[in-house]
Scaffold this motif. Sequence first.
Motif, short mmCIF file in Angstrom:
data_model
loop_
_atom_site.label_atom_id
_atom_site.label_comp_id
_atom_site.label_asym_id
_atom_site.label_seq_id
_atom_site.Cartn_x
_atom_site.Cartn_y
_atom_site.Cartn_z
N MET A 1 0.22 16.10 5.50
CA MET A 1 -0.72 16.14 6.84
C MET A 1 0.00 14.95 7.65
SD MET A 1 -4.50 16.44 5.41
CE MET A 1 -5.11 16.24 7.06
N GLU A 2 0.21 15.62 9.15
CA GLU A 2 0.90 14.66 10.01
C GLU A 2 0.13 13.33 10.22
OE1 GLU A 2 3.41 13.15 12.39
OE2 GLU A 2 3.60 14.98 11.22
N ASN A 3 -1.34 13.51 10.39
CA ASN A 3 -2.04 12.19 10.35
C ASN A 3 -1.98 11.29 9.46
OD1 ASN A 3 -3.55 13.87 8.85
ND2 ASN A 3 -5.72 13.73 10.15
N SER A 4 -1.41 11.56 8.04
CA SER A 4 -1.17 10.67 6.96
C SER A 4 -0.28 9.62 7.61
CB SER A 4 -0.48 11.21 5.93
OG SER A 4 0.68 11.72 6.12
N LYS A 5 0.41 9.57 8.68
CA LYS A 5 1.30 8.54 9.17
C LYS A 5 0.70 7.60 10.23
CE LYS A 5 5.57 11.15 8.17
NZ LYS A 5 6.99 11.61 9.05
N TYR A 6 -0.55 7.98 10.41
CA TYR A 6 -1.41 7.21 11.18
C TYR A 6 -1.92 6.13 10.55
CZ TYR A 6 -2.19 11.30 14.40
OH TYR A 6 -2.08 12.34 15.27
N PRO A 7 -2.17 4.88 11.22
CA PRO A 7 -2.57 3.64 10.72
C PRO A 7 -3.81 3.42 9.80
CG PRO A 7 -2.79 3.36 13.12
CD PRO A 7 -2.25 4.83 12.70
N ILE A 8 -3.90 2.53 9.03
CA ILE A 8 -5.04 2.11 8.47
C ILE A 8 -5.71 1.05 9.42
CG2 ILE A 8 -6.71 0.93 6.88
CD1 ILE A 8 -4.42 1.70 4.50
N GLY A 9 -7.08 1.27 10.11
CA GLY A 9 -7.68 0.07 10.67
C GLY A 9 -8.43 -0.78 10.26
N LEU A 10 -8.39 -1.96 10.53
CA LEU A 10 -9.44 -2.84 10.00
C LEU A 10 -9.99 -3.95 11.07
CD1 LEU A 10 -6.56 -3.35 8.17
CD2 LEU A 10 -7.99 -4.10 6.57
N PHE A 11 -11.44 -4.18 11.05
CA PHE A 11 -11.88 -5.24 11.97
C PHE A 11 -12.79 -6.21 11.13
CE2 PHE A 11 -15.40 -2.05 12.20
CZ PHE A 11 -16.59 -3.03 12.34
N ASN B 1 0.23 7.62 3.11
CA ASN B 1 1.51 7.64 3.65
C ASN B 1 2.68 7.49 2.72
OD1 ASN B 1 4.14 7.21 5.23
ND2 ASN B 1 3.08 6.00 6.73
N MET B 2 3.67 8.70 2.79
CA MET B 2 4.38 8.91 1.46
C MET B 2 5.75 8.83 2.10
SD MET B 2 2.35 9.42 -0.70
CE MET B 2 3.13 9.86 -2.29
N SER B 3 6.12 8.25 3.30
CA SER B 3 7.44 8.27 3.89
C SER B 3 8.39 7.32 3.15
CB SER B 3 7.04 7.67 5.36
OG SER B 3 6.83 6.37 5.18
N GLY B 4 7.97 6.37 2.32
CA GLY B 4 8.65 5.39 1.86
C GLY B 4 9.20 4.23 2.33
N LYS B 5 8.76 4.15 3.79
CA LYS B 5 9.11 2.89 4.73
C LYS B 5 8.13 1.96 4.46
CE LYS B 5 11.38 6.19 8.06
NZ LYS B 5 11.36 6.70 9.26
N GLU B 6 8.51 0.58 4.59
CA GLU B 6 7.62 -0.47 4.79
C GLU B 6 6.86 -0.06 5.86
OE1 GLU B 6 7.40 -5.22 4.98
OE2 GLU B 6 9.30 -4.23 4.52
N GLY B 7 5.42 -0.46 5.79
CA GLY B 7 4.37 -0.30 6.82
C GLY B 7 4.53 -1.40 8.06
N GLU B 8 4.24 -0.90 9.35
CA GLU B 8 3.97 -2.18 10.17
C GLU B 8 2.72 -2.70 10.41
OE1 GLU B 8 5.22 -2.84 15.11
OE2 GLU B 8 4.67 -0.77 14.19
N ALA B 9 2.65 -4.06 10.51
CA ALA B 9 1.37 -4.58 10.60
C ALA B 9 1.17 -5.10 12.26
CB ALA B 9 0.87 -5.44 9.60
N VAL B 10 0.19 -4.57 12.72
CA VAL B 10 -0.11 -5.24 14.18
C VAL B 10 -1.73 -6.04 14.22
CG1 VAL B 10 -0.27 -4.79 16.63
CG2 VAL B 10 1.28 -3.34 15.09
N PHE B 11 -1.73 -7.08 14.66
CA PHE B 11 -2.93 -7.76 14.57
C PHE B 11 -3.37 -8.14 16.20
CE2 PHE B 11 -0.94 -8.50 10.74
CZ PHE B 11 -1.91 -8.67 9.77
#
Length: 261
Positions: A1-11, A227-237
Amino acid sequence: MENSKYPIGLFDSGIGGTSIWKEIHSLLPNEDTIYLADSKNAPYGQRSKDEILDLSIKNVEFLLDKNCKIIVVACNTATTNAIKELRAKYSKIPFIGIEPAIKPAATSTKTQTIGILATKGTLNSDLFHSTVSNFKDIRVIEQVGHGLVRLIEDGHMDSRETESLLRSYLEPMVEAGIDYLVLGCSHYPYLVPQIKKILPNHINIIDSGEAVARQTKNILQSKNLLNMSGKEGEAVFYINNDPTVLTKILKAKHKVITADF
């Protein structure tokens, strides 16, 4: 699924939920993450249920605008006071909550006495009382951590004031015979070094971080959203207050953006 590449959100009501983020990032290093620190309105624990719900909705809207595929409520107070309403209002997106780890402490205690250090909002919530009521044979020593969130938000984890407050909260629990201390606020793991100086070695300290990370992975897996891309995820705060302390605890490794929300 394409939206598997969308981020996890936390607050969270500030920087404390980064203790949860660290566990999720460690378990799911390929996932992009967006963290929202509502430091301007911290602490949530002294606010009314309606205020907490309004702030939580505002935070969720912010994260949904960033296309988050799942939202982690990395705040005990927001979870215990608002997650039911959030799930009803945003029924198409999965929510992960965080609540005090009463069950593992209650099922493992040898003294039948456990302590919980949490915010007023968490200890007064219906969800917390419902959880505690499941363990009628266990003595639960409840303590509101007045002032601790603000000290952590201001970067004073190692201050004499913090140590003094912790001693006043924890020493009566030790005298009462606890063998488990449950940390019922996502800010409090940053105080573990101080807490260990006060508690005898036989008292176990429990927080919810690892369990929340495992549950996040399980939900993403069940919905084919990993996310099965194998790339290291980006974190934004994102933070709506002075970013100095947040940047320091992240050790300047990730992008921190000051925003008005």
